[in-house]
Design a protein around this motif. Structure first.
Motif, PDB file in Angstrom:
ATOM      1  N   GLY A 192      28.315   4.770 -37.833  1.00  0.00           N
ATOM      2  CA  GLY A 192      29.069   4.247 -38.968  1.00  0.00           C
ATOM      3  C   GLY A 192      28.329   4.252 -40.293  1.00  0.00           C
ATOM      4  O   GLY A 192      27.311   4.929 -40.466  1.00  0.00           O
ATOM      5  N   LYS A 232      39.626  -4.094 -35.951  1.00  0.00           N
ATOM      6  CA  LYS A 232      38.709  -3.018 -36.302  1.00  0.00           C
ATOM      7  C   LYS A 232      39.633  -1.833 -36.446  1.00  0.00           C
ATOM      8  O   LYS A 232      40.657  -1.780 -35.750  1.00  0.00           O
ATOM      9  N   ARG A 233      39.264  -0.827 -37.246  1.00  0.00           N
ATOM     10  CA  ARG A 233      40.206   0.267 -37.429  1.00  0.00           C
ATOM     11  C   ARG A 233      40.571   0.881 -36.084  1.00  0.00           C
ATOM     12  O   ARG A 233      39.691   1.282 -35.313  1.00  0.00           O
ATOM     13  N   THR A 283      31.074   4.126 -30.627  1.00  0.00           N
ATOM     14  CA  THR A 283      32.433   4.432 -30.182  1.00  0.00           C
ATOM     15  C   THR A 283      33.461   3.906 -31.189  1.00  0.00           C
ATOM     16  O   THR A 283      34.451   3.276 -30.819  1.00  0.00           O
ATOM     17  N   GLU A 302      19.254   2.647 -36.404  1.00  0.00           N
ATOM     18  CA  GLU A 302      18.503   1.385 -36.441  1.00  0.00           C
ATOM     19  C   GLU A 302      17.637   1.198 -35.203  1.00  0.00           C
ATOM     20  O   GLU A 302      17.086   0.136 -34.989  1.00  0.00           O
ATOM     21  N   ARG A 320      38.874  14.945 -37.976  1.00  0.00           N
ATOM     22  CA  ARG A 320      40.188  15.245 -38.570  1.00  0.00           C
ATOM     23  C   ARG A 320      40.762  13.956 -39.153  1.00  0.00           C
ATOM     24  O   ARG A 320      40.254  12.872 -38.895  1.00  0.00           O
ATOM     25  N   LYS A 335      24.962   4.722 -42.058  1.00  0.00           N
ATOM     26  CA  LYS A 335      23.896   3.768 -41.722  1.00  0.00           C
ATOM     27  C   LYS A 335      22.717   4.545 -41.166  1.00  0.00           C
ATOM     28  O   LYS A 335      22.899   5.468 -40.368  1.00  0.00           O
ATOM     29  N   SER A 351      35.748   5.356 -34.752  1.00  0.00           N
ATOM     30  CA  SER A 351      36.619   6.528 -34.929  1.00  0.00           C
ATOM     31  C   SER A 351      35.835   7.834 -34.801  1.00  0.00           C
ATOM     32  O   SER A 351      36.320   8.795 -34.198  1.00  0.00           O
ATOM     33  N   SER A 352      34.621   7.876 -35.372  1.00  0.00           N
ATOM     34  CA  SER A 352      33.850   9.129 -35.338  1.00  0.00           C
ATOM     35  C   SER A 352      33.447   9.463 -33.907  1.00  0.00           C
ATOM     36  O   SER A 352      33.615  10.609 -33.448  1.00  0.00           O
ATOM     37  N   ARG A 364      28.578   0.023 -27.363  1.00  0.00           N
ATOM     38  CA  ARG A 364      28.273  -1.401 -27.568  1.00  0.00           C
ATOM     39  C   ARG A 364      29.561  -2.223 -27.546  1.00  0.00           C
ATOM     40  O   ARG A 364      29.653  -3.231 -26.880  1.00  0.00           O
ATOM     41  N   THR A 365      30.561  -1.729 -28.281  1.00  0.00           N
ATOM     42  CA  THR A 365      31.853  -2.436 -28.304  1.00  0.00           C
ATOM     43  C   THR A 365      32.962  -1.426 -28.061  1.00  0.00           C
ATOM     44  O   THR A 365      33.125  -0.489 -28.848  1.00  0.00           O
ATOM     45  N   GLN A 392      36.409  10.532 -31.826  1.00  0.00           N
ATOM     46  CA  GLN A 392      36.893  11.896 -32.103  1.00  0.00           C
ATOM     47  C   GLN A 392      35.974  12.962 -31.519  1.00  0.00           C
ATOM     48  O   GLN A 392      36.441  13.999 -31.055  1.00  0.00           O
ATOM     49  N   TRP A 418      33.239  -3.315 -39.647  1.00  0.00           N
ATOM     50  CA  TRP A 418      32.675  -2.911 -40.944  1.00  0.00           C
ATOM     51  C   TRP A 418      33.561  -3.413 -42.079  1.00  0.00           C
ATOM     52  O   TRP A 418      33.079  -3.584 -43.198  1.00  0.00           O
TER      53      TRP A 418
HETATM   54  P1  NAP Z   1      32.311   2.539 -37.034  1.00  0.00           P
HETATM   55  O1  NAP Z   1      33.748   2.361 -36.906  1.00  0.00           O
HETATM   56  O2  NAP Z   1      31.537   1.529 -37.794  1.00  0.00           O
HETATM   57  O3  NAP Z   1      31.733   2.680 -35.551  1.00  0.00           O
HETATM   58  C1  NAP Z   1      30.362   2.692 -35.337  1.00  0.00           C
HETATM   59  C2  NAP Z   1      30.085   2.578 -33.867  1.00  0.00           C
HETATM   60  O4  NAP Z   1      28.672   2.608 -33.670  1.00  0.00           O
HETATM   61  C3  NAP Z   1      30.569   1.284 -33.255  1.00  0.00           C
HETATM   62  O5  NAP Z   1      30.977   1.535 -31.943  1.00  0.00           O
HETATM   63  C4  NAP Z   1      29.326   0.408 -33.283  1.00  0.00           C
HETATM   64  O6  NAP Z   1      29.321  -0.607 -32.329  1.00  0.00           O
HETATM   65  C5  NAP Z   1      28.272   1.435 -32.967  1.00  0.00           C
HETATM   66  N1  NAP Z   1      26.960   1.051 -33.470  1.00  0.00           N
HETATM   67  C6  NAP Z   1      26.615   0.836 -34.754  1.00  0.00           C
HETATM   68  N2  NAP Z   1      25.316   0.526 -34.838  1.00  0.00           N
HETATM   69  C7  NAP Z   1      24.839   0.535 -33.566  1.00  0.00           C
HETATM   70  C8  NAP Z   1      23.575   0.286 -33.014  1.00  0.00           C
HETATM   71  N3  NAP Z   1      22.533  -0.049 -33.780  1.00  0.00           N
HETATM   72  N4  NAP Z   1      23.443   0.375 -31.674  1.00  0.00           N
HETATM   73  C9  NAP Z   1      24.492   0.713 -30.908  1.00  0.00           C
HETATM   74  N5  NAP Z   1      25.729   0.952 -31.369  1.00  0.00           N
HETATM   75  C10 NAP Z   1      25.893   0.870 -32.707  1.00  0.00           C
HETATM   76  O7  NAP Z   1      31.947   3.951 -37.721  1.00  0.00           O
HETATM   77  P2  NAP Z   1      32.762   5.317 -37.638  1.00  0.00           P
HETATM   78  O8  NAP Z   1      33.184   5.592 -36.264  1.00  0.00           O
HETATM   79  O9  NAP Z   1      31.943   6.339 -38.342  1.00  0.00           O
HETATM   80  O10 NAP Z   1      34.072   5.041 -38.493  1.00  0.00           O
HETATM   81  C11 NAP Z   1      33.966   4.419 -39.773  1.00  0.00           C
HETATM   82  C12 NAP Z   1      35.286   4.546 -40.489  1.00  0.00           C
HETATM   83  O11 NAP Z   1      35.443   5.883 -41.005  1.00  0.00           O
HETATM   84  C13 NAP Z   1      36.518   4.357 -39.631  1.00  0.00           C
HETATM   85  O12 NAP Z   1      36.804   3.009 -39.406  1.00  0.00           O
HETATM   86  C14 NAP Z   1      37.568   5.058 -40.452  1.00  0.00           C
HETATM   87  O13 NAP Z   1      37.952   4.292 -41.558  1.00  0.00           O
HETATM   88  C15 NAP Z   1      36.792   6.267 -40.954  1.00  0.00           C
HETATM   89  N6  NAP Z   1      36.943   7.383 -39.981  1.00  0.00           N
HETATM   90  C16 NAP Z   1      38.182   7.868 -39.754  1.00  0.00           C
HETATM   91  C17 NAP Z   1      38.341   8.875 -38.837  1.00  0.00           C
HETATM   92  C18 NAP Z   1      39.697   9.431 -38.548  1.00  0.00           C
HETATM   93  O14 NAP Z   1      40.181   9.273 -37.445  1.00  0.00           O
HETATM   94  N7  NAP Z   1      40.290  10.099 -39.474  1.00  0.00           N
HETATM   95  C19 NAP Z   1      37.263   9.385 -38.143  1.00  0.00           C
HETATM   96  C20 NAP Z   1      36.006   8.863 -38.408  1.00  0.00           C
HETATM   97  C21 NAP Z   1      35.853   7.846 -39.330  1.00  0.00           C
HETATM   98  P3  NAP Z   1      29.823  -2.078 -32.716  1.00  0.00           P
HETATM   99  O15 NAP Z   1      31.313  -1.955 -32.822  1.00  0.00           O
HETATM  100  O16 NAP Z   1      29.341  -2.920 -31.631  1.00  0.00           O
HETATM  101  O17 NAP Z   1      29.211  -2.413 -34.050  1.00  0.00           O
END
Ligand code: NAP
Ligand code: FAD
Length: 557
Positions: A384, A332-333, A189, A155, A59, A152, A191-192, A212-213, A195, A497
């Motif tokens: 992410g 971070k967001r 962990t 990995e 959402r 991504k 935003s995705s 991880r973080t 949620q 990111w």
């Molecule tokens: P993200 O913020 O980049 O989070 C990715 C998560 O995966 C992080 O916890 C990261 O850990 C972990 N990760 C990545 N590569 C990994 C690996 N090789 N091994 C273990 N853990 C790994 O991605 P996202 O959650 O998809 O969100 C991306 C952006 O989309 C958000 O910042 C926001 O702008 C948007 N979004 C918004 C909403 C919303 O609430 N409306 C919802 C989803 C997405 P590390 O932190 O250690 O790298």
């Protein structure tokens, strides 16, 4: 409903790549100029982010009333959101409604990915190629590919050995994913992850979260929209949206002291944090005006969230693992959640800190850490995106002299205003690097960029210009300004990111303009009022779509 692909023209004034909110609005605006526009969309339908991210719990984190197009007063009034933060299906429905209402699908080829875009210097045209074998020439190329549209790749070694199923939040399957009775893993962990974790936990037999973080998350306080507030907004909706554009984040500042967190007593500080926590949105970040720049104010906000986590999570050892400590609050967001921390009180949920016990590989049965093997039926990657530059690089763009965008940006993206790139004439990038993009409400950033681009094209058409290119010196100055601004904040301290730090090998560059949407819009307006300062225009024969067609049909490329 999948949409029919149309016949693809050989020639067109503007090619638009993407049918998310940016691409759809670009079509709407370009039509008003009387220019021909044709779009390509990799997905089978419109919606962009909201087509791809169908994971449970997806959402918006900007309030629905603000996460709405503002260009049509009728549209503003006729569309009713059912919740304060709308769900993915409802936002996708909205995108479809807009596409229907303004007949925006008819000039798109869906299920079609752009795989190359090369600038033809002699003709001042772009030659765009797709994975369906189409080749289209256009005078202007408008990238509306989105900053968060390239998930991504997982990995972690060994995925091919896994006997169970795996999915990614960023391209979640269209058919329901069966969770009942399943042993499910979530990696990530952000935003995705935050949620979807509470909802996966409700349905799965057992959920293991590989963290991880740890991230900062605040309760969204979702629900129906307060009718009094909605009535006030609707009474003045167009003006409300206009005001949003001249705020830092593209949304109303509803809880904002305008003070430093350090300028008030501890009692007042905690009371304000409490108010912001109780309100939801990004209020906790903006309630004091120095959270992103003053380490002490920032630490106070972080400590407040830490205490909240300790108060929600019953097992102190798990609570400690969930405390974000490795980066400043908000850099971070920040996540908005519904029941995230409380999910770790459930019997069927387990948290694995993969900094303590790293994942070694994926196995046939599940996930092997340095401590043990965990068996799973389903692995969810919430890991992410290759953000902002990734989707642009995937277009395989070459500009003047055949220079590849990847090479021009090998040390990090260089863009003038996030709208144009020197050496890549007549290319416009909606929400490109060094513009506010995700740091503000993106419906606002999209509308602003599309309007700026279409006005610029209109100016070129009126004045007989056939080429626009950003001046390299202006671009360098802009890059310095954007970087200097970021350096004055705590954002550059995080491996986020936003910094490109989530993708191995990506240059460490802050990807956004952090000065606020208001300042950015004013700056863009000023540049236009100064005769498009920092841009070089070339006059010439207007190579209209009809003339382009002759060239294309005679085989000239
Ligand atoms: P993200 O913020 O980049 O989070 C990715 C998560 O995966 C992080 O916890 C990261 O850990 C972990 N990760 C990545 N590569 C990994 C690996 N090789 N091994 C273990 N853990 C790994 O991605 P996202 O959650 O998809 O969100 C991306 C952006 O989309 C958000 O910042 C926001 O702008 C948007 N979004 C918004 C909403 C919303 O609430 N409306 C919802 C989803 C997405 P590390 O932190 O250690 O790298
Ligand atoms: P997108 O919606 O990403 O659309 C781009 C389209 O281009 C996609 O459909 C993609 O398939 C297509 N495309 C890409 N490359 C190609 C190619 N080579 N060929 C053909 N087609 C291509 N922002 C907010 O402001 N508030 C929020 O609450 C919010 N929540 C979000 C939640 C999630 C889960 C995610 C991932 C992002 C969120 N965002 C949010 C950011 C969101 O991306 C924007 O708000 C907005 O939807 C972007 O629209 P867009 O049209 O620019 O890009």
């Amino acid at each position: 409903m999948d949409q029919q692909a149309r016949d693809v023209p050989l020639l067109v004034d503007v090619v638009v790549i993407g049918a998310g909110f940016a691409g759809l609005y670009a079509h709407f605006k370009l039509r008003s100029l009387g220019l021909s526009a044709f779009g390509f969309e990799a997905a089978p339908e419109v919606g962009g982010t909201w087509f791809w991210n169908r994971y449970p719990g997806a959402r918006c984190d900007v309030e629905s009333l603000d996460y709405s197009y503002s260009f049509s007063p009728d549209l503003l009034q006729e569309w009713r959101w059912s919740e304060r933060f709308a769900t993915q299906p409802e936002i996708l429905q909205y995108a479809n409604h807009v596409a229907d209402r303004f007949e925006l699908r008819r000039d798109y080829a869906f299920d079609t990915k752009v795989i190359a875009a090369n600038f033809d210097e002699a003709a001042n045209q772009w030659v765009v190629r797709t994975d369906r074998g189409d080749q289209v020439r256009c005078r202007y190329l408008l990238s509306a590919v989105g900053g968060l549209s390239l998930p991504k790749a997982p990995e972690i070694e060994g995925l091919n050995d896994f006997a169970g199923r795996w999915v990614q939040t960023g391209c979640w399957p269209r058919e329901p994913v069966d969770l009942v009775g399943k042993r499910v893993a979530v990696i990530g962990t952000g935003s995705s992850g935050i949620q979807c974790i509470p909802l996966l936990a409700q349905d799965a037999a057992h959920l293991t979260v590989f963290q991880r973080t740890p991230n900062f998350s605040v309760p969204a306080h979702n629900g129906t929209i307060d009718p009094d507030y909605e009535a006030r907004v609707r009474a003045d909706y167009v003006e409300h949206c206009k005001r949003n554009r001249y705020t830092k984040g593209g949304v109303p500042q509803r809880i904002n002291t305008g003070k430093s967190a350090m300028s008030v007593s501890e009692e007042e500080r905690l009371a304000k944090f409490e108010q912001a926590w109780g309100f939801g949105t990004f209020a906790l970040q903006s309630v004091f005006n120095d959270t992103s720049v003053n380490p002490q104010s920032n630490a106070a906000a972080a400590a407040f969230v830490h205490d909240k986590i300790r108060g929600i999570v019953k097992d102190p050892a798990i609570a400690e693992k969930l405390l974000p400590r490795t980066f400043p609050f908000g850099t971070k967001r920040m996540c908005l959640d519904t029941g995230y921390y409380a999910t770790f009180n459930r019997d069927n949920v387990e948290l694995v800190d993969i900094r303590e016990t790293p994942i070694e590989r994926i196995t046939k049965a599940g996930i092997l850490t340095t401590e043990q093997e965990y068996p799973f039926d389903l692995i969810v990657f919430a890991t992410g995106f290759d953000a902002v530059t990734g989707p642009l690089f995937a277009l395989n763009i070459t500009g003047v002299g055949g220079v590849r965008l990847q090479d021009a940006w090998k040390d990090g993206p260089q863009s003038y205003l996030g709208l144009t790139v020197s050496g890549f004439p007549n290319l416009f990038t909606v929400n490109g690097p060094s513009s506010p993009s995700v740091l503000a409400n993106m419906l606002q950033t999209i509308e602003h960029h599309v309007e700026w681009i279409v006005d610029c094209i209109a100016c070129m058409e009126t004045n007989g210009f056939v080429r626009i290119d950003a001046d390299e010196a202006a671009q360098v100055a802009w890059a310095h300004e954007v970087a200097d601004m970021a350096e004055k904040t705590l954002y550059t301290k995080a491996n986020s990111w936003y910094m490109g730090a989530n993708v191995p090998g990506k240059p460490r560059v802050f990807l956004m303009y952090i000065g606020g949407l208001d300042r950015y819009v004013e700056r863009c307006d000023k540049i236009v009022s100064e005769g498009y300062a920092g841009f070089n225009f070339t006059a010439g024969e207007t190579n209209s779509a009809a003339q382009v067609g002759v060239a294309a049909m005679t085989g000239a490329t």
